[in-house]
Design an enzyme around this catalytic site. Structure first.
Site, PDB file in Angstrom:
ATOM      1  N   ALA A  74       0.479  -1.330   0.224  1.00  0.00           N
ATOM      2  CA  ALA A  74       0.130   0.249   0.081  1.00  0.00           C
ATOM      3  C   ALA A  74       0.872   1.607  -0.305  1.00  0.00           C
ATOM      4  O   ALA A  74       0.419   2.332  -0.936  1.00  0.00           O
ATOM      5  CB  ALA A  74      -1.101  -0.176   1.253  1.00  0.00           C
ATOM      6  N   THR A 243       9.140  -6.856 -12.964  1.00  0.00           N
ATOM      7  CA  THR A 243       8.550  -8.467 -12.929  1.00  0.00           C
ATOM      8  C   THR A 243       7.962  -8.731 -11.990  1.00  0.00           C
ATOM      9  O   THR A 243       8.329  -8.402 -10.450  1.00  0.00           O
ATOM     10  CB  THR A 243       9.955  -9.330 -13.610  1.00  0.00           C
ATOM     11  N   CYS A 329       3.987   1.657  12.696  1.00  0.00           N
ATOM     12  CA  CYS A 329       5.259   2.476  12.188  1.00  0.00           C
ATOM     13  C   CYS A 329       5.473   3.676  12.626  1.00  0.00           C
ATOM     14  O   CYS A 329       6.626   3.997  12.166  1.00  0.00           O
ATOM     15  CB  CYS A 329       4.898   2.134  10.683  1.00  0.00           C
TER      16      CYS A 329
HETATM   17  C1  PLP Z   1      -0.224  -0.598   6.292  1.00  0.00           C
HETATM   18  C2  PLP Z   1      -0.981   0.129   5.908  1.00  0.00           C
HETATM   19  C3  PLP Z   1       0.125   0.926   4.481  1.00  0.00           C
HETATM   20  C4  PLP Z   1       1.047   1.076   4.250  1.00  0.00           C
HETATM   21  O1  PLP Z   1       0.915  -0.430   3.396  1.00  0.00           O
HETATM   22  P1  PLP Z   1       2.781  -1.122   3.088  1.00  0.00           P
HETATM   23  O2  PLP Z   1       1.376  -2.640   2.809  1.00  0.00           O
HETATM   24  O3  PLP Z   1       2.810  -2.001   4.555  1.00  0.00           O
HETATM   25  O4  PLP Z   1       3.530  -0.870   2.354  1.00  0.00           O
HETATM   26  C5  PLP Z   1      -0.812   2.620   4.731  1.00  0.00           C
HETATM   27  N1  PLP Z   1      -1.818   2.515   4.348  1.00  0.00           N
HETATM   28  C6  PLP Z   1      -2.890   1.906   5.830  1.00  0.00           C
HETATM   29  C7  PLP Z   1      -3.538   2.719   6.815  1.00  0.00           C
HETATM   30  C8  PLP Z   1      -2.140   0.918   6.167  1.00  0.00           C
HETATM   31  O5  PLP Z   1      -2.590   0.853   7.370  1.00  0.00           O
END
Ligand code: PLP
Length: 387
Positions: A74, A243, A329
């Site tokens: 994400a 890829t 995070c």
């Molecule tokens: C975990 C999270 C992300 C980051 O996703 P990743 O796949 O770990 O990069 C971004 N936005 C929200 C709301 C999240 O909970």
């Protein structure tokens, strides 16, 4: 009995479902081909698996397979959506609207764009964590090119009114992006009904693998233009070169498929467990629930306890329960949660927060053990003022 702590940090990541692992395994070994190899069986079988996964993910959000762009997660999907739209539409306008409670993977790309001359409005939220639609309406301008509002918050689980936001944006021909990392597989998502133009997804919050996600990019009414952020072999219709990784893609789709099949019964079960935990904890004096009481993810309980430091509390719980204080995070930072501060919580209460993320493998027994442990830990951390 196991001596590993009870895992209640399912907003940070979720364990891989064994059914997902089983679906992935053949693509690490005998079906190892590159989906872009068009001249032999190895490539064809990898491509067939990717195609099937793309269809499953598209179906999950009422999109078409051509609208799914695979990414590493994400974070990358958010970056591609926000920077990709900014670069493609800057001659139309340079104003972007987002929200103060977004994940850093949205806030930081927006702040980066500010250094390039874009203007960003960071909308405040109400004390329950929901945005005020009339404030969004007032913030929209003739030069607004993008509105980015998350589907469900990673700290407090609050679910934003996506359909209302989508309708408002579509009416003014402003693109609408939503970060649905926490929402996919947990709440109903429909890109057409909700008038969503871009949507970020990830595998590892929904019992799938880490390192895989996707960006939904609308192809019709309107067709979204996007500047690629990774240039190369032209994979993913030029929007994201590199890829493809079939084991991860197959696992991601399987995880979403399972979550959707079990969504309603699981939501009921999680809501019940959350309610039990909250009821058990509400005997604690000076405890506050953060975020809207019902308009939130079923498995999310976020609390602040007066006079107790959240980091000390999660540390005290650590041998028995794995939880986060604030967002995973940012838990290495000493700053209070930006989400709780945006709700208008005092700095003290923002520091005094713990996020319980109840998940697929959480049992009722664990919930009562967690409640007892939390009550005892909070008592031990409190100054012994009252008898
Ligand atoms: C975990 C999270 C992300 C980051 O996703 P990743 O796949 O770990 O990069 C971004 N936005 C929200 C709301 C999240 O909970």
């Amino acid at each position: 009995m196991t001596n590993r702590p009870i895992y209640l940090d399912n907003h940070a990541t979720t364990p891989l479902d064994e059914r997902v692992l089983a679906a992935m395994l053949p693509y690490f070994t005998e079906h190892f081909g590159n989906p872009a190899s068009i001249s032999h069986l190895y490539g064809w079988e990898a491509e067939a698996a990717v195609k099937q996964a793309r269809q499953t993910l598209a179906d999950a959000i009422n999109a078409t397979p051509e609208e799914i762009v695979f990414t590493s997660g994400a974070t990358e999907a958010n970056n591609l959506a926000i920077k990709g739209v900014a670069e493609a539409y800057f001659s139309k306008g340079r104003h972007i609207i987002t929200v103060q409670t977004e994940h850093n993977a949205v806030l930081d790309p927006c702040e980066y764009l500010q250094t390039l001359g874009f203007e960003v409005t960071f909308l405040p939220v109400q004390s329950d964590g929901l945005i005020d639609l009339s404030q969004l309406e007032k913030a929209l301008r003739a030069d607004t090119i993008l509105v980015s509002v998350m589907a469900a918050n990673n700290e407090i689980g609050v679910i934003q009114p996506l359909a209302e936001i989508g309708a408002m944006c579509r009416q003014r021909q402003v693109l609408f992006h939503t970060d649905a990392a926490q929402a996919i597989g947990k709440i109903h998502l429909d890109v057409d009904a909700m008038k969503i133009d871009l949507m970020s997804l990830t595998g590892h919050k929904v019992y799938g693998p880490k390192g895989i996600g996707a960006l939904y990019v609308r192809r019709r009414n309107p067709r979204v233009q996007l500047s690629p952020q990774l240039h190369g072999g032209g994979h993913e219709r030029g929007m994201r070169s590199g890829t493809l990784y079939p084991p991860q893609i197959v696992g991601f789709a399987k995880a979403v498929e399972l979550a959707l099949a079990e969504r309603e019964s699981e939501a009921q079960r999680l809501t019940q467990l959350r309610q039990e935990l909250w009821e058990a904890l509400s005997c604690i004096e000076g405890i506050h629930l953060n975020g809207h009481p019902t308009q939130r993810l079923p498995g999310n309980l976020n609390i602040s306890v007066e006079g107790v430091d959240g980091a000390a509390l999660s540390l005290g719980l650590q041998p028995i329960v794995a939880v986060s204080s604030g967002a995973a995070c940012s838990s290495t930072k000493t700053a209070p949660s930006h989400v709780l501060m945006a709700l208008g919580r005092s700095e003290k209460l923002a520091y005094a927060s713990v996020r319980f993320g109840i998940g697929r493998y959480t049992t009722q027994e664990e919930i009562s053990q967690v409640a007892n442990t939390a009550i005892a830990t909070i008592q031990s951390l409190r100054p012994q003022a009252t008898n």
